[in-house]
Motif scaffolding. Structure first.
Motif, short mmCIF file in Angstrom:
data_model
loop_
_atom_site.label_atom_id
_atom_site.label_comp_id
_atom_site.label_asym_id
_atom_site.label_seq_id
_atom_site.Cartn_x
_atom_site.Cartn_y
_atom_site.Cartn_z
N LYS A 91 23.07 31.79 13.44
CA LYS A 91 24.40 31.50 13.98
C LYS A 91 24.80 32.40 15.07
CE LYS A 91 25.06 28.68 10.60
NZ LYS A 91 24.89 27.06 10.80
N ASP A 92 23.99 33.31 15.47
CA ASP A 92 24.28 34.31 16.69
C ASP A 92 22.63 34.33 17.35
OD1 ASP A 92 24.56 36.24 18.30
OD2 ASP A 92 26.17 37.09 17.07
N GLU A 93 22.78 33.87 18.77
CA GLU A 93 21.53 33.96 19.54
C GLU A 93 20.83 35.28 19.41
OE1 GLU A 93 23.47 34.67 23.83
OE2 GLU A 93 22.38 32.84 23.34
N LYS A 94 21.51 36.47 19.20
CA LYS A 94 20.78 37.67 19.11
C LYS A 94 19.84 37.67 17.95
CE LYS A 94 24.43 40.10 16.32
NZ LYS A 94 25.33 41.04 16.41
N TYR A 95 19.78 36.98 17.05
CA TYR A 95 18.79 36.86 16.14
C TYR A 95 17.84 35.87 16.18
CZ TYR A 95 22.56 39.35 13.28
OH TYR A 95 23.45 40.25 13.35
N PHE A 96 17.68 35.11 17.20
CA PHE A 96 16.51 34.17 17.71
C PHE A 96 15.08 35.04 17.39
CE2 PHE A 96 18.95 31.08 20.28
CZ PHE A 96 19.81 30.77 19.25
N ASP A 97 15.04 36.00 18.19
CA ASP A 97 13.91 36.75 18.02
C ASP A 97 13.38 37.13 16.66
OD1 ASP A 97 11.40 38.04 19.18
OD2 ASP A 97 12.10 39.85 18.62
N ARG A 98 14.15 37.65 16.01
CA ARG A 98 13.88 37.70 14.39
C ARG A 98 13.56 36.54 13.73
NH1 ARG A 98 18.56 42.25 12.70
NH2 ARG A 98 18.47 43.23 14.62
N PHE A 99 14.23 35.27 13.97
CA PHE A 99 13.83 34.23 13.41
C PHE A 99 12.37 33.84 13.78
CE2 PHE A 99 13.57 29.63 13.63
CZ PHE A 99 13.70 29.22 12.48
N ASP A 100 12.13 33.89 15.22
CA ASP A 100 10.68 33.45 15.62
C ASP A 100 9.83 34.19 14.89
OD1 ASP A 100 11.88 31.65 17.12
OD2 ASP A 100 11.68 32.85 19.24
N ARG A 101 9.93 35.60 14.81
CA ARG A 101 8.96 36.36 14.01
C ARG A 101 8.73 35.92 12.64
NH1 ARG A 101 10.86 42.33 15.48
NH2 ARG A 101 12.86 41.24 15.76
N ALA A 102 9.73 35.65 11.98
CA ALA A 102 9.87 35.13 10.62
C ALA A 102 9.23 33.82 10.45
CB ALA A 102 11.02 35.22 9.75
N PHE A 103 9.46 32.96 11.48
CA PHE A 103 8.82 31.63 11.48
C PHE A 103 7.46 31.60 11.70
CE2 PHE A 103 7.99 27.25 12.68
CZ PHE A 103 8.86 26.48 12.15
N GLY A 104 6.91 32.45 12.44
CA GLY A 104 5.52 32.52 12.82
C GLY A 104 4.85 33.00 11.76
N LEU A 105 5.45 34.31 11.16
CA LEU A 105 4.75 34.78 9.88
C LEU A 105 4.58 33.75 8.89
CD1 LEU A 105 3.77 37.32 8.75
CD2 LEU A 105 5.74 37.95 7.90
N HIS A 106 5.63 32.97 8.46
CA HIS A 106 5.68 32.03 7.34
C HIS A 106 4.69 30.91 7.56
CE1 HIS A 106 7.25 30.58 3.49
NE2 HIS A 106 7.27 29.43 4.21
N PHE A 107 4.80 30.33 8.66
CA PHE A 107 3.85 29.03 8.94
C PHE A 107 2.73 29.27 9.96
CE2 PHE A 107 8.46 27.70 8.38
CZ PHE A 107 8.30 26.78 7.40
N LYS A 108 2.15 30.69 9.81
CA LYS A 108 0.95 30.86 10.44
C LYS A 108 -0.06 30.14 10.31
CE LYS A 108 -0.12 35.08 7.80
NZ LYS A 108 -0.36 36.35 8.15
N ASN A 109 -0.26 29.83 8.82
CA ASN A 109 -1.23 29.11 8.12
C ASN A 109 -1.34 27.64 8.67
OD1 ASN A 109 -2.23 31.35 6.78
ND2 ASN A 109 -0.91 30.75 5.12
N LEU A 110 -0.57 27.13 9.59
CA LEU A 110 -0.73 25.96 10.00
C LEU A 110 -1.40 25.88 11.47
CD1 LEU A 110 3.29 24.61 9.62
CD2 LEU A 110 1.06 24.40 8.05
N GLU A 111 -2.06 26.79 11.75
CA GLU A 111 -2.96 26.92 12.93
C GLU A 111 -4.11 26.09 12.75
OE1 GLU A 111 -1.67 31.23 14.11
OE2 GLU A 111 -3.81 30.73 13.80
N ALA A 112 -4.62 25.81 11.55
CA ALA A 112 -6.03 25.25 11.46
C ALA A 112 -5.31 23.58 11.26
CB ALA A 112 -6.51 25.43 10.08
N LEU A 113 -6.24 22.59 11.58
CA LEU A 113 -6.00 21.03 11.57
C LEU A 113 -5.68 20.79 10.35
CD1 LEU A 113 -5.84 18.41 12.85
CD2 LEU A 113 -8.31 18.34 12.40
N ASP A 114 -6.72 21.07 9.39
CA ASP A 114 -6.46 20.59 7.68
C ASP A 114 -5.24 21.31 7.25
OD1 ASP A 114 -9.04 19.66 7.85
OD2 ASP A 114 -9.91 21.11 6.84
N ASP A 115 -4.59 22.45 7.75
CA ASP A 115 -3.50 23.04 7.33
C ASP A 115 -2.28 22.16 7.85
OD1 ASP A 115 -4.71 25.16 5.82
OD2 ASP A 115 -4.79 26.33 7.43
#
Length: 391
Positions: free
Chosen positions: A50-74
């Motif tokens: 709800k506040d753009e100052k948290y966008f970077d924290r969201f990006d870090r959390a998103f990347g950490l949680h979905f990092k396993n989607l890098e491989a094609l099978d994933d």
């Protein structure tokens, strides 16, 4: 998966609530987004942040949680994890599209052949009818055509890559970091009070519609003056000595303030405010402005902001003759008191991190003089300062 993502956002310091998680789930159930990691990224960010100052924290959390989607099978497993989602996927297809997929041997055969060709392919391919690439007619690739195809890469031409969160475009918006000009503008916009001034050169659409309706449909155009931020600001910048390391951020703050505030005046001082200030640092010993003249010229509705590290000997604030540059007949504290008697709102912005303030006795003295309205030069600090000044 979404519950774990929700908890990951909380762990990263993003203030999300159960209500926002339920909104995200409902949006997915209503097919607001489907089958695209990019779309899910933007939709989940819109729901959870709800506040753009948290966008970077969201990006870090998103990347950490979905990092396993890098491989094609994933990725394939995430997009089509089991039978029910495959059924849901097929619901999106017309009967004609289903028939075309069946002509290649069905969805399972299409995915199997897709993986096989990726393993065989050794380089990028442009055009053609077999390999995975761009602009061709094989059933796999991007920006080409085949009626029974799987798209690889972004959603068509000139779109962004799937892993948009890896770029972290908003990494400097975190409220705990020092600021650039762009982010200072974001914070300063909290100090707004709009008024319409000047020539009437902006269309008033609502009044034009009402006036035209009252005029039996005969067009009656109504104009109004453009809206401007009517807030008046006095800036006082500390220069020289211990402020030298902070010159860059002070320049950024000055540049942002000039853009955001139409009614803004600025002056310089060294260490603390005394009987005079100046506007030209090169001629500060010859061209000074008396502080009394400043208080007489600029009305009491100006918001006063000091920018300085407040780091000096307490003697410079509390005693006559305390200035390191000249003999001041009255203590700086006396002049600050006079200033506060004229202006209702005075705030002090300190470029030194808050957790270092207690190391310097003079910082505590200044905080008392401004009635604890000292704020760190961070996005959160500026927002708090502007919030106080706008009340």
């Amino acid at each position: 998966m979404l519950v774990n993502f929700f908890q990951g956002l909380r762990d990263a310091g993003v203030p999300v609530t159960t209500r926002e998680l339920l909104d995200l789930i409902e949006g997915l159930q209503r097919h607001v987004v489907f089958g695209s990691v990019d779309d899910f990224y933007y939709f989940s960010r819109a729901c959870m942040v709800k506040d753009e100052k948290y966008f970077d924290r969201f990006d870090r959390a998103f990347g950490l949680h979905f990092k396993n989607l890098e491989a094609l099978d994933d990725v394939i497993e995430a997009l089509i994890p089991d039978d029910w989602l495959r059924t849901e996927f097929l619901k999106q297809l017309s009967e004609e599209e289903k028939a075309k997929i069946e002509s290649l041997g069905g969805l399972e055969k299409l995915i199997e052949e897709f993986k096989k060709r990726l393993e065989e392919q050794k380089k990028r391919h442009q055009g053609g009818s077999k390999w995975i690439g761009t602009g061709g007619t094989s059933p796999f690739g991007q920006e080409g055509y085949h009626p029974e195809g799987i798209r690889v890469g972004p959603n068509g031409r000139n779109q962004r890559a799937v892993k948009v969160w890896d770029r972290r475009d908003f990494k400097n918006l975190d409220d705990s970091v020092e600021l650039g000009t762009r982010n200072i503008k974001v914070a300063l916009r909290r100090l707004r009070k709009f008024a319409r001034t000047g020539a009437a050169d902006e269309l008033d659409l609502d009044d034009t519609i009402h006036s035209t309706a009252r005029n039996a449909g005969l067009l009656d155009i109504k104009m109004v003056p453009e809206r401007h931020n009517a807030v008046k600001v006095l800036l006082f910048f500390d220069v020289g000595g211990s402020m030298d390391p902070h010159v860059k951020v002070c320049e950024e703050l000055f540049s942002a303030a000039r853009t955001e505030f139409k009614h803004m005046e600025y002056f310089y001082f060294h260490n603390f405010i005394y009987e005079s200030v100046w506007k030209n640092n090169i001629r500060r010993h010859n061209e000074r402005t008396q502080l009394l003249d400043v208080m007489h010229k600029y009305s009491h509705d100006y918001k006063v902001i000091f920018i300085g590290d407040a780091s000096m000997s307490p003697y410079e604030i509390l005693q006559p003759g305390g200035s390191v540059e000249h003999w001041n007949q009255e203590a700086g504290a006396v002049w600050m008191t006079r200033l506060r008697e004229v202006y209702d709102k005075v705030a002090w912005i300190n470029p030194v991190p808050r957790d270092e303030w207690h190391y310097t006795q003079s910082v505590g003295v200044v905080r008392e003089l401004v009635e604890e309205h000292m704020y760190p030069l961070t996005l959160k600090g500026l927002e708090d300062a502007m919030g106080y000044l706008s009340k």
